[in-house]
Scaffold this active site. Sequence first.
Site, short mmCIF file in Angstrom:
data_model
loop_
_atom_site.label_atom_id
_atom_site.label_comp_id
_atom_site.label_asym_id
_atom_site.label_seq_id
_atom_site.Cartn_x
_atom_site.Cartn_y
_atom_site.Cartn_z
CD GLU B 60 46.99 31.64 38.31
OE1 GLU B 60 47.31 30.97 37.31
OE2 GLU B 60 47.66 32.62 38.70
CG HIS B 127 47.31 43.50 37.28
ND1 HIS B 127 47.70 43.31 35.98
CD2 HIS B 127 48.12 42.72 38.03
CE1 HIS B 127 48.71 42.46 35.95
NE2 HIS B 127 48.98 42.08 37.17
#
Lengths: 401, 324
Positions: B60, B127
Amino acid sequence: MKFPLTREQQIELYYYMKLNRQLEEQMVKLFRQNKIVGGLYSSLGQEAISVGTAYALEKRDWLAPMIRNIGALLVKGFRPRDIFTQHMARYTSPTRGKDGTSHFGDLKELHVVSPISMLGDLIPVMTGVAMAGRYLGQKVVALTWIGDGGSSTGAFHEGMGLSASQRAPLICVIENNQWAYSTPVSRQVPARDLADRAKAYGVASSIVDGNDVVAVYQTTKEAVERCRAGQGPVIIEAKTHRMRGHAQHDPAEYVPKEMVEYWKARDPIARYENYLTANKLWNEKVKSEILARIEKEILEDQEFAENSPFPPPELAEQDVYCEGPLPNEAKWRRPIEEVRPPKASVKPEWTVKDFGGQEHPTPGGAPASISGDGTGAAARKASKPVKKAPPVKASQPKGRK
Amino acid sequence: MAQVTFLEAIRQALFEEMERDPTVVCLGEDIGVYGGAFKVTQGLLERFGWERVIETPIAETGIVGAACGMSFMGLRPVAEMQFIDFIACCFNQITNYAAKSYYRWGAPVPIVVRGPSGGGVHGGPFHSANPEMYFVHTPGLKVVYPSTPYDAKGLLKSAIRDNNPVLFFEHKFLYRRIKEEIPEGDYTVPLGKAVVRREGKDLTILSYGAMMHTSLEAVELLAKEGIDAELIDLRTLLPLDREMILQSVKKTNKLMVVHEDTKTGGIAGEIAAVVCEGAFEELDGPILRVTSLDTPVPYAPSLEERFLPNVNDVVRTARELANY
């Protein structure tokens, strides 16, 4: 020399190294007079790396300096006044006093990207510059530096991994100055050569004597050609030594005296002066002219900085957002049609032909392969490694670093 | 006019912007052949090719860093976080590199970082997050959190065309559950502007994202009880549409905020301060909050249901406020 330098170029290399050093020496004086607003970092002993690497780039290429790369900024076209005003937080500085040190850049003309203090960040950023340059058809190379310390960061790893998988034209120069603040390299990495990291990413690497400006130039030039030819990123490890503390406040008592002596005898500027003399590339007259020019430029620019105002307080509230147009519209150097559908479109096929990393679908479908084995062995052979410095025996501070 | 899902609206925005402007490129994990974990980028690779639909390693920091670098060259990269929770891995690139770049040295960073956020789908602690407030606290960023397909498409287009780093939160609960007729072709929705979803006079409910729909349901129930609530969709959290918030408070004199983010440090607190500073005299009651619990997002359905605000919570709080 594989990449010959004219006499003028070799003199110019000296000019930049010496300007780099004299400018920083002058700033040490200013620091002691409390005229530098924040911290002051020095590249003493490392000038050959900044100057030699940046000198191997062309005007169109991009670089992103670290804190000890003032020399590279000078080569790329910034002037001492930019460095003085930055450190003295003046309104006339490239950041108008909003940031200090080497934290500035120029997108339009000089192609310099500003660093931030978090180490390693520039590697993904310059990977993006390299990828975008390729996408736009500009055939540019992006170069940045990292220290031995910074090469332990996650950002370094992620950036190298991404640049390698993208075959981006990126050169990452690891300036191994053997100290991450107070931590010796032996306590950061259980490896003799940081260039060995390249093997893990499957990229080519070289090791160079970082105190030999001509060698640094040659090695970088080779890397530039390789990148320009689409062969992917290169890591260059330049071995050197940080001759001052981490910053001006740090007396660096943790550095063994004999280590300082060893490297002092290999001072890049003194060595280069001897080289110029031995090769009859200059004489005393030329030297004194250069020194006079440097002194004049430094004094003029220091005066300019000292006479410059601090920024008006209301500037603090301005320019959080960019409301106007982009200063840097994309410069296309290839037909835009190539990236517009349907020409750009592909059938999504994915075959892994060789897990050794030799063949991948390449962006744009251009064939590319890595000719180096990624171990850096070939490069090491080509570029003579520097003689090993005496091992660090000094007692290290206990506890957390 | 065709009925499209929230997800399809986002995909259309990406598709149309890439079609319109060759400087727009996408990068992220699994966004090419696979079409992204939620299939938001499906079809982009086939249409625009490897150079513009860039599949990356799981990195990321690498992704957002590269996006910053690309933007310096005049590109407008759209970076995907596979789940917005993973934005934590590139916090530094966003808050220190991208956000401060223009202010420090005049280099704009026109990037979008987008990804699926929010709970209600039993994704567990990693999540399901709503990490928007880490970024709302960062000057230089823009933070967008749409609740309808129309807005999602229009706001994403605006985000891509904006010259600043924009974080774009896509509530995954809405991806395939919300459908709406949206106009075909190009339109934009401005950043920084809230919208009144339902006019009312008794009290104001501010919300965004999936909680907009929870609030809308509550407002309908409240109407049956004779409580006439005004519902405002913030749409953009940074910059915040203070003007519309104050305007509504001046009209209804009562305010509550509903968000799926946790309570402490959520935007409700900031809004309460804005209203106290700008319309304190207008208030006829306390500013109330309906939010998730101050805990990580738990996994088991029974736990997550307890964690998330629901229609009853909103109705109960609104009733309390109306009767104050």
